[in-house]
Write an enzyme that holds these catalytic residues in place. Structure first.
Site, PDB file in Angstrom:
ATOM      1  N   GLY A 268       0.806  -1.225   0.000  1.00  0.00           N
ATOM      2  CA  GLY A 268       0.000   0.000   0.000  1.00  0.00           C
ATOM      3  C   GLY A 268       0.832   1.264   0.000  1.00  0.00           C
ATOM      4  O   GLY A 268       2.060   1.224  -0.113  1.00  0.00           O
TER       5      GLY A 268
ATOM      6  N   GLY B 138       6.823  -7.020  -7.100  1.00  0.00           N
ATOM      7  CA  GLY B 138       5.957  -7.856  -7.921  1.00  0.00           C
ATOM      8  C   GLY B 138       5.063  -7.069  -8.864  1.00  0.00           C
ATOM      9  O   GLY B 138       5.375  -5.924  -9.228  1.00  0.00           O
ATOM     10  N   ASP B 139       3.937  -7.670  -9.224  1.00  0.00           N
ATOM     11  CA  ASP B 139       3.062  -7.036 -10.224  1.00  0.00           C
ATOM     12  C   ASP B 139       2.563  -5.668  -9.760  1.00  0.00           C
ATOM     13  O   ASP B 139       2.563  -4.695 -10.516  1.00  0.00           O
ATOM     14  CB  ASP B 139       1.895  -7.959 -10.589  1.00  0.00           C
ATOM     15  CG  ASP B 139       1.080  -8.411  -9.384  1.00  0.00           C
ATOM     16  OD1 ASP B 139       1.607  -8.385  -8.248  1.00  0.00           O
ATOM     17  OD2 ASP B 139      -0.092  -8.783  -9.566  1.00  0.00           O
ATOM     18  N   GLY B 140       2.171  -5.586  -8.471  1.00  0.00           N
ATOM     19  CA  GLY B 140       1.700  -4.304  -7.926  1.00  0.00           C
ATOM     20  C   GLY B 140       2.808  -3.260  -7.973  1.00  0.00           C
ATOM     21  O   GLY B 140       2.598  -2.115  -8.405  1.00  0.00           O
TER      22      GLY B 140
ATOM     23  N   ILE C   2       7.101 -14.368  -5.386  1.00  0.00           N
ATOM     24  CA  ILE C   2       7.251 -15.752  -4.952  1.00  0.00           C
ATOM     25  C   ILE C   2       6.241 -16.639  -5.694  1.00  0.00           C
ATOM     26  O   ILE C   2       6.465 -17.818  -5.904  1.00  0.00           O
ATOM     27  CB  ILE C   2       7.026 -15.824  -3.417  1.00  0.00           C
ATOM     28  CG1 ILE C   2       7.478 -17.150  -2.864  1.00  0.00           C
ATOM     29  CG2 ILE C   2       5.618 -15.581  -3.026  1.00  0.00           C
ATOM     30  CD1 ILE C   2       8.926 -17.133  -2.583  1.00  0.00           C
ATOM     31  N   ASP C   3       5.129 -16.029  -6.115  1.00  0.00           N
ATOM     32  CA  ASP C   3       4.064 -16.805  -6.749  1.00  0.00           C
ATOM     33  C   ASP C   3       4.322 -17.085  -8.227  1.00  0.00           C
ATOM     34  O   ASP C   3       3.552 -17.811  -8.859  1.00  0.00           O
ATOM     35  CB  ASP C   3       2.716 -16.079  -6.616  1.00  0.00           C
ATOM     36  CG  ASP C   3       2.246 -16.001  -5.176  1.00  0.00           C
ATOM     37  OD1 ASP C   3       2.812 -16.720  -4.330  1.00  0.00           O
ATOM     38  OD2 ASP C   3       1.308 -15.228  -4.895  1.00  0.00           O
TER      39      ASP C   3
ATOM     40  N   GLY D 289       0.478 -18.983  -2.881  1.00  0.00           N
ATOM     41  CA  GLY D 289      -0.096 -18.938  -4.234  1.00  0.00           C
ATOM     42  C   GLY D 289      -1.475 -18.327  -4.158  1.00  0.00           C
ATOM     43  O   GLY D 289      -2.470 -19.020  -4.016  1.00  0.00           O
TER      44      GLY D 289
ATOM     45  N   ARG E 251       9.318 -18.331   1.903  1.00  0.00           N
ATOM     46  CA  ARG E 251       9.795 -17.076   1.315  1.00  0.00           C
ATOM     47  C   ARG E 251      10.762 -16.304   2.227  1.00  0.00           C
ATOM     48  O   ARG E 251      11.340 -15.306   1.792  1.00  0.00           O
ATOM     49  CB  ARG E 251       8.620 -16.183   0.904  1.00  0.00           C
ATOM     50  CG  ARG E 251       7.883 -15.536   2.039  1.00  0.00           C
ATOM     51  CD  ARG E 251       6.823 -14.565   1.537  1.00  0.00           C
ATOM     52  NE  ARG E 251       6.395 -13.692   2.601  1.00  0.00           N
ATOM     53  CZ  ARG E 251       5.404 -12.837   2.531  1.00  0.00           C
ATOM     54  NH1 ARG E 251       4.715 -12.746   1.396  1.00  0.00           N
ATOM     55  NH2 ARG E 251       5.093 -12.076   3.532  1.00  0.00           N
TER      56      ARG E 251
HETATM   57  N1  LIG Z   1      -2.137  -0.469  -9.381  1.00  0.00           N
HETATM   58  C1  LIG Z   1      -1.172   0.055  -8.623  1.00  0.00           C
HETATM   59  N2  LIG Z   1      -0.756   1.323  -8.830  1.00  0.00           N
HETATM   60  C2  LIG Z   1       0.219   1.861  -8.074  1.00  0.00           C
HETATM   61  N3  LIG Z   1       0.833   1.232  -7.076  1.00  0.00           N
HETATM   62  C3  LIG Z   1       0.463  -0.022  -6.807  1.00  0.00           C
HETATM   63  C4  LIG Z   1      -0.560  -0.671  -7.554  1.00  0.00           C
HETATM   64  N4  LIG Z   1      -0.727  -1.925  -7.049  1.00  0.00           N
HETATM   65  C5  LIG Z   1       0.146  -2.025  -6.015  1.00  0.00           C
HETATM   66  N5  LIG Z   1       0.862  -0.898  -5.881  1.00  0.00           N
HETATM   67  C6  LIG Z   1       1.882  -0.620  -4.872  1.00  0.00           C
HETATM   68  O1  LIG Z   1       2.982  -1.512  -5.039  1.00  0.00           O
HETATM   69  C7  LIG Z   1       3.472  -1.954  -3.776  1.00  0.00           C
HETATM   70  C8  LIG Z   1       3.527  -3.439  -3.716  1.00  0.00           C
HETATM   71  O2  LIG Z   1       2.299  -4.016  -4.143  1.00  0.00           O
HETATM   72  P1  LIG Z   1       1.812  -5.447  -3.641  1.00  0.00           P
HETATM   73  O3  LIG Z   1       0.635  -5.830  -4.436  1.00  0.00           O
HETATM   74  O4  LIG Z   1       1.675  -5.414  -2.164  1.00  0.00           O
HETATM   75  O5  LIG Z   1       3.042  -6.407  -3.892  1.00  0.00           O
HETATM   76  P2  LIG Z   1       3.720  -6.940  -5.209  1.00  0.00           P
HETATM   77  O6  LIG Z   1       4.424  -5.814  -5.859  1.00  0.00           O
HETATM   78  O7  LIG Z   1       4.660  -7.943  -4.710  1.00  0.00           O
HETATM   79  O8  LIG Z   1       2.637  -7.499  -6.066  1.00  0.00           O
HETATM   80  C9  LIG Z   1       2.562  -1.346  -2.714  1.00  0.00           C
HETATM   81  O9  LIG Z   1       3.215  -0.253  -2.126  1.00  0.00           O
HETATM   82  C10 LIG Z   1       1.336  -0.923  -3.492  1.00  0.00           C
HETATM   83  O10 LIG Z   1       0.735   0.248  -2.960  1.00  0.00           O
HETATM   84  O1  LIG Z   2       0.887 -11.785   4.462  1.00  0.00           O
HETATM   85  P1  LIG Z   2       1.544 -11.022   3.370  1.00  0.00           P
HETATM   86  O2  LIG Z   2       2.855 -10.471   3.738  1.00  0.00           O
HETATM   87  O3  LIG Z   2       0.640  -9.979   2.792  1.00  0.00           O
HETATM   88  O4  LIG Z   2       1.886 -12.035   2.215  1.00  0.00           O
HETATM   89  C1  LIG Z   2       1.058 -13.062   1.786  1.00  0.00           C
HETATM   90  C2  LIG Z   2       0.976 -13.139   0.312  1.00  0.00           C
HETATM   91  O5  LIG Z   2       2.130 -12.780  -0.364  1.00  0.00           O
HETATM   92  C3  LIG Z   2       2.312 -13.601  -1.491  1.00  0.00           C
HETATM   93  O6  LIG Z   2       3.490 -14.292  -1.289  1.00  0.00           O
HETATM   94  C4  LIG Z   2       2.445 -12.832  -2.763  1.00  0.00           C
HETATM   95  O7  LIG Z   2       3.050 -11.615  -2.500  1.00  0.00           O
HETATM   96  P2  LIG Z   2       3.663 -10.707  -3.621  1.00  0.00           P
HETATM   97  O8  LIG Z   2       2.618 -10.397  -4.645  1.00  0.00           O
HETATM   98  O9  LIG Z   2       4.130  -9.511  -2.880  1.00  0.00           O
HETATM   99  O10 LIG Z   2       4.809 -11.475  -4.227  1.00  0.00           O
HETATM  100  C5  LIG Z   2       1.107 -14.506  -1.575  1.00  0.00           C
HETATM  101  O11 LIG Z   2       1.371 -15.787  -1.990  1.00  0.00           O
HETATM  102  C6  LIG Z   2       0.601 -14.464  -0.169  1.00  0.00           C
HETATM  103  O12 LIG Z   2      -0.770 -14.578  -0.148  1.00  0.00           O
HETATM  104 MG   LIG Z   3       1.500  -9.290  -6.262  1.00  0.00          MG
END
Ligand SMILES: Nc1ncnc2c1ncn2[C@@H]1O[C@H](COP(=O)(O)OP(=O)(O)O)[C@@H](O)[C@H]1O
Ligand SMILES: O=P(O)(O)OC[C@H]1O[C@](O)(COP(=O)(O)O)[C@@H](O)[C@@H]1O
Ligand SMILES: [Mg+2]
Length: 495
Positions: free
Chosen positions: A176, A200-202, A230-231, A275, A390
């Protein structure tokens, strides 16, 4: 050759259906930027290597399995050092940030970015966007929030020297809190001109927004991503770093489940693995182990009762073997859990769906079923190693992979590329534009060959009817993309 450029996409086409999904360059919006000879040309380690610099026209195909009459298809720019760089060593102020969940190898990537900048390019200013310790205030957490916390750590080859031996990230991480304007203001205020974003994707979505805002402001700041998940749910790349380590670590839990189940009459070992939306860890851990009787993943819906259901299969396997092991990915069967328990529709700070504990729920359902409807007296043990897979340091092959990703990323940034993610495609390091990385999520395709391999190794029910398969194929989810990815995963795992 044709080319089309908008602020998001740079696509170059050529004969035979050749397409290059190119990455942005600082000169796309700062045309008169001076270039300098790459300092690597004088580095004794590299100057002796023939063709060390990558030819600007070298590209890597996204698909290596092609039909003889098919088009050449999509390509990505090959990663590596270029003859010219667009930053002088003394002007560079680099920043590294880690975001999202943990993944084995984060510290290795941090270490190698720092060492590559220092040792290959003579850069002396590298900042880590750091978590402020000892303060519970949300503003002081790592990840993107770290940009506003005004807390950085100077990273040098000396202070990152042995961090790759530790799990986690020395910089801290968070979910976030992504505020593009605030982050770019901060980058500008600090005079940062290279941003390395590991996530990751976010995170890559966030990185793409940061790149766009930097470009809108016309700043000489290169933004590059290193994909972490990790996924293994990031598309295009062969696999994400840390994935092999996670699969290896998962073996320990599966082994324990097997030993426990084998030691008791009608023993059942249930292992829950990570996952959220993609079941790659569960699938590869199952294929690696050979002790697993049934693997359940989010992409493959299953049901418990009745003919062809899970209970019937468990009963059959117990009668045959006297014990069994079930691996379940945490995102599997969530709709079943919601049906029987109070539906929970909560999200985490990044907007990811918070899951209910399917392993615990399923274990209870199995116990209840056998207590009420079967003559078999079962002994079930539930093992939940989710965070263990992880939180460990990366294994040897992931360490090498992380090193190459980090080096490629640094070469690309020094060469003036921006708005890209460094990634392995068909065994080659490439630069992939952000928009391609974030356009979809990688999932296990259950009508592809890899899932069939798993089904034939466990001999579990597919829980699919012929009608489901036809509909799945009509959806187009049986993609060549994934086929390529699977072929490559096998190739790399075999190395
Ligand atoms: N659509 C988005 N636009 C901008 N920032 C995002 C978006 N999705 C996630 N983020 C930001 O990227 C960071 C990581 O996202 P998260 O989904 O928790 O993990 P991951 O990058 O591993 O998928 C967080 O700080 C989140 O606020
Ligand atoms: O409890 P947390 O730290 O949010 O992480 C749990 C989640 O993170 C993951 O490993 C995936 O996280 P990312 O998208 O950040 O790689 C999921 O498999 C799992 O549900
Ligand atoms: Mg992700």
């Amino acid at each position: 050759m044709g080319s089309s450029v908008d602020s998001m996409r740079k696509v170059i086409t050529g004969p035979g259906g050749y397409v290059l999904e190119d990455v942005p360059h600082l000169t796309d919006y700062i045309p008169d930027l001076p270039a300098y000879p790459n300092p690597l040309q004088d580095n004794p380690a590299y100057s002796v290597v023939k063709q060390y610099f990558v030819d600007v026209d070298d590209t890597v195909p996204q698909k290596i399995v092609v039909h003889k009459d098919g088009p050449r298809g999509v390509h990505f720019r090959r990663a590596g050092p270029r003859q010219k760089v667009y930053f002088e060593s003394e002007e560079v102020m680099a920043a590294i940030v880690t975001c999202g969940g943990l993944c084995p190898g984060l510290n290795t990537v941090i270490r190698e970015i720092v060492c590559s900048l220092y040792q290959m390019y003579g850069v002396k200013k590298v900042l880590g966007i750091d978590m402020k310790e000892g303060n519970e205030n949300e503003e002081n957490m790592g990840g993107y929030r770290g940009f506003y916390a005004r807390n950085t750590i100077n990273l040098t080859p000396k202070n990152v020297n042995d961090i790759h031996k530790r799990g986690g990230t020395i910089l801290g991480t968070s979910r976030g809190g992504h505020d593009t304007k605030k982050i770019v203001d901060n980058i500008q205020d600090r005079g940062i001109n290279q941003v390395y974003i590991i996530g990751g994707d976010g995170t890559q979505r966030g990185a793409s927004l940061i790149y766009e805002e930097i470009r809108r402001r016309g700043l000489k700041v290169a933004v590059a991503g290193i994909p972490k998940t990790i996924d293994n749910d990031i598309p295009i790349i062969d696999k994400s770093f840390g994935f092999d380590t996670a699969v290896e670590e998962a073996q320990r839990a599966i082994n324990a489940a097997h030993v426990e189940s084998e030691s008791q009459e009608n023993g059942i070992g249930v292992v829950k693995l990570m996952g959220r939306y993609s079941g790659f860890i569960a699938m590869y851990a199952t294929l690696a182990s050979r002790d697993v009787d049934c693997c359940l993943i989010p992409e493959s819906p299953f049901y418990l009762e009745g003919p062809g259901g899970l209970f019937e299969f468990i009963e059959k396997r117990l009668k045959e073997n006297g014990h069994m092991v079930i691996v379940i990915a945490e995102g599997a069967g969530q709709e079943l859990v919601s049906e029987s328990m109070q539906s929970m529709d909560k999200k985490d700070a990044s907007g990811n769906k918070l899951l209910q504990d399917v392993g615990l729920w399923m274990s209870q359902e199995i116990k209840d079923f056998f207590a009420k409807h079967s003559t078999l007296k079962i002994n079930l043990k539930y093992i939940d190693p989710t965070y263990m897979v992880r939180a460990v340091p990366s294994n040897a092959s992931d360490n090498v992979y992380c090193t190459l990703l980090a080096q490629s990323c640094v070469h690309g940034v020094m060469a003036g590329y921006t708005g890209f993610t460094s990634g392995l495609v068909n065994g080659r390091q490439t630069y992939i534009p952000f928009y391609k990385i974030i356009e979809k999520q990688n999932k296990v395709v259950i009508t592809d060959r890899m899932w069939a391999r798993l089904l034939s190794s466990t001999n579990q029910p597919s829980f699919l009817t012929a009608k489901d398969v036809i509909e799945d194929k009509k959806d187009g989810s049986c993609s060549d993309d994934n086929m390529n990815k699977e072929i490559n995963c096998i190739y790399h795992n075999a190395l």
